[in-house]
Design a protein around this motif. Sequence first.
Motif, PDB file in Angstrom:
ATOM      1  N   ALA B 467       0.835  -1.209   0.000  1.00 53.69           N
ATOM      2  CA  ALA B 467       0.000   0.000   0.000  1.00 53.69           C
ATOM      3  C   ALA B 467       0.867   1.256   0.000  1.00 53.69           C
ATOM      4  O   ALA B 467       0.558   2.238  -0.685  1.00 53.69           O
ATOM      5  N   GLU B 468       1.959   1.237   0.751  1.00 56.29           N
ATOM      6  CA  GLU B 468       2.826   2.423   0.821  1.00 56.29           C
ATOM      7  C   GLU B 468       3.535   2.697  -0.504  1.00 56.29           C
ATOM      8  O   GLU B 468       3.656   3.848  -0.917  1.00 56.29           O
ATOM      9  N   ILE B 469       3.976   1.634  -1.157  1.00 60.80           N
ATOM     10  CA  ILE B 469       4.636   1.811  -2.462  1.00 60.80           C
ATOM     11  C   ILE B 469       3.641   2.446  -3.446  1.00 60.80           C
ATOM     12  O   ILE B 469       3.982   3.351  -4.215  1.00 60.80           O
ATOM     13  N   GLU B 470       2.402   1.988  -3.402  1.00 64.93           N
ATOM     14  CA  GLU B 470       1.388   2.530  -4.299  1.00 64.93           C
ATOM     15  C   GLU B 470       1.102   3.992  -3.960  1.00 64.93           C
ATOM     16  O   GLU B 470       0.963   4.832  -4.851  1.00 64.93           O
ATOM     17  N   MET B 475       1.050   9.592  -5.624  1.00 62.45           N
ATOM     18  CA  MET B 475       1.062  10.972  -5.104  1.00 62.45           C
ATOM     19  C   MET B 475       2.187  11.809  -5.700  1.00 62.45           C
ATOM     20  O   MET B 475       2.168  13.035  -5.614  1.00 62.45           O
ATOM     21  N   ALA B 476       3.169  11.165  -6.317  1.00 58.63           N
ATOM     22  CA  ALA B 476       4.361  11.878  -6.779  1.00 58.63           C
ATOM     23  C   ALA B 476       4.056  13.088  -7.669  1.00 58.63           C
ATOM     24  O   ALA B 476       4.666  14.158  -7.491  1.00 58.63           O
ATOM     25  N   PRO B 477       3.106  12.988  -8.626  1.00 60.54           N
ATOM     26  CA  PRO B 477       2.868  14.155  -9.500  1.00 60.54           C
ATOM     27  C   PRO B 477       2.422  15.413  -8.748  1.00 60.54           C
ATOM     28  O   PRO B 477       2.638  16.525  -9.232  1.00 60.54           O
ATOM     29  N   ARG B 527       8.270  12.773 -14.792  1.00 59.39           N
ATOM     30  CA  ARG B 527       8.164  14.236 -14.876  1.00 59.39           C
ATOM     31  C   ARG B 527       6.720  14.722 -14.779  1.00 59.39           C
ATOM     32  O   ARG B 527       6.461  15.932 -14.822  1.00 59.39           O
ATOM     33  N   LEU B 528       5.759  13.817 -14.687  1.00 57.88           N
ATOM     34  CA  LEU B 528       4.351  14.229 -14.679  1.00 57.88           C
ATOM     35  C   LEU B 528       4.038  15.090 -13.463  1.00 57.88           C
ATOM     36  O   LEU B 528       4.465  14.794 -12.350  1.00 57.88           O
ATOM     37  N   THR B 539      -4.030  12.625 -14.491  1.00 61.27           N
ATOM     38  CA  THR B 539      -2.646  12.176 -14.702  1.00 61.27           C
ATOM     39  C   THR B 539      -2.533  10.662 -14.509  1.00 61.27           C
ATOM     40  O   THR B 539      -1.913   9.959 -15.324  1.00 61.27           O
ATOM     41  N   LEU B 540      -3.153  10.158 -13.450  1.00 67.68           N
ATOM     42  CA  LEU B 540      -3.103   8.710 -13.197  1.00 67.68           C
ATOM     43  C   LEU B 540      -3.808   7.942 -14.322  1.00 67.68           C
ATOM     44  O   LEU B 540      -3.389   6.837 -14.696  1.00 67.68           O
ATOM     45  N   GLU B 541      -4.856   8.550 -14.874  1.00 61.67           N
ATOM     46  CA  GLU B 541      -5.549   7.908 -16.007  1.00 61.67           C
ATOM     47  C   GLU B 541      -4.594   7.722 -17.187  1.00 61.67           C
ATOM     48  O   GLU B 541      -4.598   6.675 -17.843  1.00 61.67           O
ATOM     49  N   VAL B 542      -3.804   8.764 -17.474  1.00 64.35           N
ATOM     50  CA  VAL B 542      -2.915   8.657 -18.636  1.00 64.35           C
ATOM     51  C   VAL B 542      -1.772   7.678 -18.346  1.00 64.35           C
ATOM     52  O   VAL B 542      -1.297   6.983 -19.249  1.00 64.35           O
TER      53      VAL B 542
END
Lengths: 95, 568
Positions: B467-470, B475-477, B527-528, B539-542
Amino acid sequence: MTDRSRLGEGPLREEVPAPLFIDPELCTGCNLCLEVCQVDLMLPHPEKGGPPILRYPEECWYEGSCVEVCPVPGAIRLVHPPANRVNWKLKESRS
Amino acid sequence: MLVLGGGIAGCWAAIAAAREGVGVTLVEKGATVSSGAAGSGCDHWESAATNPCSGVTPEELTRAMIADHGGYNNGISHYIECREGYDRLLDLEAMGGKIRDSEDEFAGAEFRDEKTKFLFAYDYVNRFTLRVWGTTFKSALHAECRRLGVQVIDRTMATSLLSEEGRQGGRIIGATAVNGRTGEFLVLRAGATVLAMSRPTRIWLFSTGLPGLSEFRPPQCTGDGHAMGWKAGVEFTMMEKSVQAEWSGERSYPPYGTGNTHNTWYACSMVDAEGREIPWVDRDGRLLESVSERYRPAPGQRFFIKGGGESYFPLHDYLGPDTLPVDQLLEQGFKLPFYADLPGMPELERRAIWGLMVGEEGKTKVPILQNYTGAGFDPDTHLLQSYGDGWRSGAFLPQERQLFGLPGGMMNDWELRTNLEGLFAAGDQLFASNCHGHAAATGHYAGRHAVEFAMHAADAPISAEQAEIERDRIMAPLDRKRGLTWKELNAAVARQMQHHCGAFKTADLLESGLAALDDLEEHEVPRLRAGNPHELIRTLEVMNILTNARLILHASLARQASSKHLQW
């Protein structure tokens, strides 16, 4: 040819770069349109009772749930982009 | 029970499970009351072979559907559709959906059964497709979910499947999700999970100006279930199949909003530019003199499927009446453009097309029926222009492709289980799926069987590490102030797919395409950037679109021979 002026009742895109035209005089700011939008392209007005803000208009799917749910006729209208407009003519006419 | 996706299939899965008395959580990226490809309506319900007026059996119809696609069809899911679709219609009626002409608006029509007040479409002799008032359906399904106590979590995108011990290929025991308004990250546990998240889109087609109109289906149907399933180890089939695009909002005209002869508009009369009537013929080329004959099987034919346009290579056995092909018409001196001649149709047929079907079909009530009427269109006097052959309303290039016409998807068994324990699939998540009745029937069926599994599933703890890796991945973008937007990445994926996985496919081209997508994954995905949770969802969709494009390339590379039915 279709009378373009009749299709042109919606806003010009230069005026409102959006698929939706919200009449601020008629809109009561109930936000029902915003809540049924599956794309979630609107934001509530910062002041209570104000019309929703079209934050991501280009994401619109032109489906019309927002218009259907609106309790005030004419407060919100959906207008296809010009490139999507279709022609019709009277059956007798050859033009 | 966890249901991912709140369209038609997801709502039915949730309802079936809640009726068994288990706790159900439904996660939907948009708003369940309106979401999904059929959220705004449905004009006809196919394959209701068990309705009392049907002239075909579920077995006959399923065999025909398999044969009509050269075997490349989902016999299991379509058999479920044929066996149980009508039961779901009756369920819908009990929830407040309208399925009968109770006001006798079409009394005396050839397509009406006077006893049940059902209205039929296409084959009026065999009566297995019903005309319905589908704008009443989605709100009824949503209300039923709420009444049964389903926990509906709207505005929330499921992002990954969680597996036992965090292992790929392991039993599915939950999912992660993120809220598109608040950015809240959710970890959901489940005894069983039903995936009902439609099919990939925007793989080849993307409009930077009007991204919401890139495809036929809603812009948020991006195949998130396919992407998360593939990463979890789900088996797919037919993913190498794509067809030359038939629909998008941006590259063509509004669906159902142009003159044509198929689907919602079947079997509308057409005239050419000079008012000459376009001839209709049966499967044997016999000229049909009356409108009524367009809705009947040919002499000696048992029944026909939908009236042209469903299969790309239809069998003579099931081929319905149609107009002559456009090239033949031009040779015979017919002049473009052609027009739909609603005024030339018998009154009840005219009203069934314009007003009932155009009106009750998704995306037609406001954008077509209300707006065209408001702009002066009158079905009694106007001819509506046609912009493409068949049911198309535009012309596409060979490399502009779509997952359409029974595309690939998840493999399923007789309980609609995937190969992963605890994971079921329904609706357009399944391979070779289509249409409202199929989504409803398979959703309900998957929901029932998932409950059975959940009842006996042993408890398993969520892997905190998984879960943490996900969480970090998705969240990174939000943390990046500069970089690439989702639209730029989607445009890049579509460009690569048009070049490397278009009409022609060779190993060299496909490998080159895969290298290009790997490059996007390695250098552009990191870079997103997203300015807020709404943009994060886009963004996650793409990112999922990129994953699905890779899935399609891998499936294409695995194929070693051309296939007519896979259009490969």
